[in-house]
Write a protein that holds these residues in place. Structure first.
Motif, PDB file in Angstrom:
ATOM      1  N   ALA A  43       1.044  -0.977  -0.314  1.00 12.31           N
ATOM      2  CA  ALA A  43      -0.022   0.252  -0.549  1.00 12.31           C
ATOM      3  C   ALA A  43       0.712   1.704  -0.053  1.00 12.31           C
ATOM      4  N   GLU A  44       0.397   2.756  -0.569  1.00  6.66           N
ATOM      5  CA  GLU A  44       0.748   3.916  -0.394  1.00  6.66           C
ATOM      6  C   GLU A  44       0.393   3.980   1.040  1.00  6.66           C
ATOM      7  N   ARG A  51       4.880  -1.609   3.523  1.00 10.53           N
ATOM      8  CA  ARG A  51       5.849  -2.788   2.769  1.00 10.53           C
ATOM      9  C   ARG A  51       5.969  -4.025   3.744  1.00 10.53           C
ATOM     10  N   LEU A  52       5.140  -5.197   3.199  1.00  7.65           N
ATOM     11  CA  LEU A  52       4.934  -6.436   3.890  1.00  7.65           C
ATOM     12  C   LEU A  52       5.283  -7.790   3.532  1.00  7.65           C
ATOM     13  N   PRO A  53       5.488  -8.426   4.101  1.00  8.92           N
ATOM     14  CA  PRO A  53       6.123  -9.609   3.272  1.00  8.92           C
ATOM     15  C   PRO A  53       5.695 -10.204   2.404  1.00  8.92           C
ATOM     16  N   ASN A 107       1.174 -12.054  -0.062  1.00  9.90           N
ATOM     17  CA  ASN A 107       1.175 -11.137  -0.798  1.00  9.90           C
ATOM     18  C   ASN A 107       1.905 -10.585  -1.961  1.00  9.90           C
ATOM     19  N   LEU A 108       1.000  -9.823  -2.520  1.00 11.75           N
ATOM     20  CA  LEU A 108       1.202  -9.358  -3.685  1.00 11.75           C
ATOM     21  C   LEU A 108       2.283  -8.599  -3.184  1.00 11.75           C
ATOM     22  N   GLY A 109       3.695  -8.163  -4.565  1.00 10.73           N
ATOM     23  CA  GLY A 109       4.990  -7.097  -4.237  1.00 10.73           C
ATOM     24  C   GLY A 109       4.379  -5.994  -4.536  1.00 10.73           C
ATOM     25  N   ARG A 110       2.924  -5.365  -4.935  1.00 10.00           N
ATOM     26  CA  ARG A 110       2.801  -4.684  -5.772  1.00 10.00           C
ATOM     27  C   ARG A 110       1.747  -3.235  -5.179  1.00 10.00           C
ATOM     28  N   PRO A 111       1.310  -2.550  -4.836  1.00  8.13           N
ATOM     29  CA  PRO A 111       0.092  -1.614  -4.205  1.00  8.13           C
ATOM     30  C   PRO A 111      -1.003  -2.208  -4.509  1.00  8.13           C
ATOM     31  N   LEU A 112      -2.011  -2.298  -3.805  1.00  8.30           N
ATOM     32  CA  LEU A 112      -3.351  -2.810  -4.581  1.00  8.30           C
ATOM     33  C   LEU A 112      -4.270  -0.961  -3.735  1.00  8.30           C
ATOM     34  N   ILE A 113      -3.706  -0.334  -2.584  1.00  5.86           N
ATOM     35  CA  ILE A 113      -4.111   0.599  -2.564  1.00  5.86           C
ATOM     36  C   ILE A 113      -3.765   2.321  -1.777  1.00  5.86           C
ATOM     37  N   GLN A 114      -4.541   2.812  -1.896  1.00 10.61           N
ATOM     38  CA  GLN A 114      -3.473   3.991  -0.485  1.00 10.61           C
ATOM     39  C   GLN A 114      -4.198   3.852   0.580  1.00 10.61           C
TER      40      GLN A 114
END
Length: 352
Positions: free
Chosen positions: A120-121, A134-136, A208-215
């Motif tokens: 997430a941003e 930044r999550l695992p 967990n995916l490696g890219r942000p999905l939400i703000q």
């Protein structure tokens, strides 16, 4: 019937609710139904949601003002879902435009998983990006990390409803049922997601995916900022429950994860400073239960940093850890908060 049901709980969320709904309506994937779960709002949130529902037939407003806490509210919402997937979203966060598309690609890439979440941003009250969450990554990492903190972003996740249903998974309760009744917590709010998805992580069903999905919006009204101390207390209770469940699953001796937890970027205050022996026992149990993997070793290396609370030891261990691994959210914050609490003269400054 839509392929994806979206659960959006709200209680007096007027300042940001419109932007949250609009971000869902802008999704590149259109096959969804939004269920707005009102929990007794009195600030105009209901009227705003009704206007969106009139403008878009995919939006439904449900009155669950009688729900006893967020866990029951979300469980009531789950009962109304009939789509293949159930996505969660909060009333003050923003979906990135391809969130659903990226999530569906994640389920295709990780068949058999029950939960897909992501990064997430971080934004402030004025929509300014102020950082990143930044999550695992990897199901083995999430299985291990779930014993020490919540490594899954609840507002960014989507569930496979069929898999969740087969397991009887619900918010706020022990659905694995491996422990006696007196050791099975019931959480009505603040950490209901950690209890649910921690159990799913122990089963290896979360990614967990490696890219942000939400703000993810960080502001003074966040529950996590207003009731942090209570949330940490509940989270420690859940960590101990998850550790006991893990040991029962794998026929291992029980261990206490609390000295190695960093809920809310905080360490448990203790009189002892050396937990190296306890760490060795815990690490052996995790390796036996999860099997050897690079993902597990990464988690253990960080927990070893926290096993000796004297400042020189912690700093040296963390420096060695960072030589090998990039930092994730909360890791340096945990050490920093501990250092600030125990710097020479700190107690005198606070007393003054």
């Amino acid at each position: 019937m839509a392929r994806i049901d979206i659960l959006l709980p709200v209680h007096n969320g007027l300042p940001y609710l419109g932007a949250a709904i609009a971000s869902i309506r802008r999704q590149s994937v259109r096959d969804w139904r939004l269920l707005i779960l009102d929990h007794g709002s009195s600030d105009g949130s209901v009227e705003l949601a009704e206007r969106h529902a009139l403008a878009d037939a995919r939006i439904e407003l449900l009155d669950f003002s009688y729900a006893n806490g967020l866990a029951e509210l979300l469980n009531l919402g789950l009962e109304r879902c009939d789509g293949r997937y159930v996505m969660r979203h909060d009333a003050d966060d923003i979906c990135l435009p391809d969130r659903i598309a990226q999530t569906m690609a994640g389920f295709a890439q990780h068949p058999g998983k029950a939960v897909i979440s992501g990064q997430a941003e971080l934004i402030d009250a004025d929509d300014v990006v102020i950082g990143a969450l930044r999550l695992p990554l990897g199901s083995d990492r999430l299985s291990a990390a779930s014993l020490f903190r919540n490594p899954i972003s609840h507002p960014a996740l989507t569930m496979d409803r069929a898999l969740i249903g087969r397991l009887g998974a619900q918010y706020g309760c022990d659905f694995l049922g491996l422990l006696p009744a007196e050791q099975r917590p019931r959480i009505d709010g603040l950490a209901e997601d950690y209890l649910m998805f921690g159990q799913l992580a122990l089963l290896g069903l979360c990614v967990n995916l490696g890219r942000p999905l939400i703000q993810y919006r960080w502001h003074a009204a966040n529950v996590s900022s207003r009731r942090l101390r209570e949330q940490i207390r509940l989270s420690l209770t859940i960590s101990r429950f998850l550790a006991r469940t893990f040991c029962r699953m794998h026929a291992l001796p029980e261990f206490d994860p609390a000295p190695f937890c960093n809920h809310g970027g905080q360490l448990l205050a203790t009189e002892d400073s050396d937990f190296d022996a306890a760490f060795a026992v815990m690490a052996q149990s995790l390796r036996r239960g999860l099997g050897a993997s690079a993902q597990l070793e990464r988690e253990l290396r960080y927990r070893h940093t926290l096993a000796h609370r004297r400042l020189p030891h912690m700093l040296l261990r963390y420096a060695r850890f960072r030589q090998q691994y990039p930092a994730e959210t909360g890791e340096w914050l945990t050490l920093r908060s501990w250092l600030l609490r125990h710097l020479p003269g700190r107690a005198l400054m606070e007393a003054a």
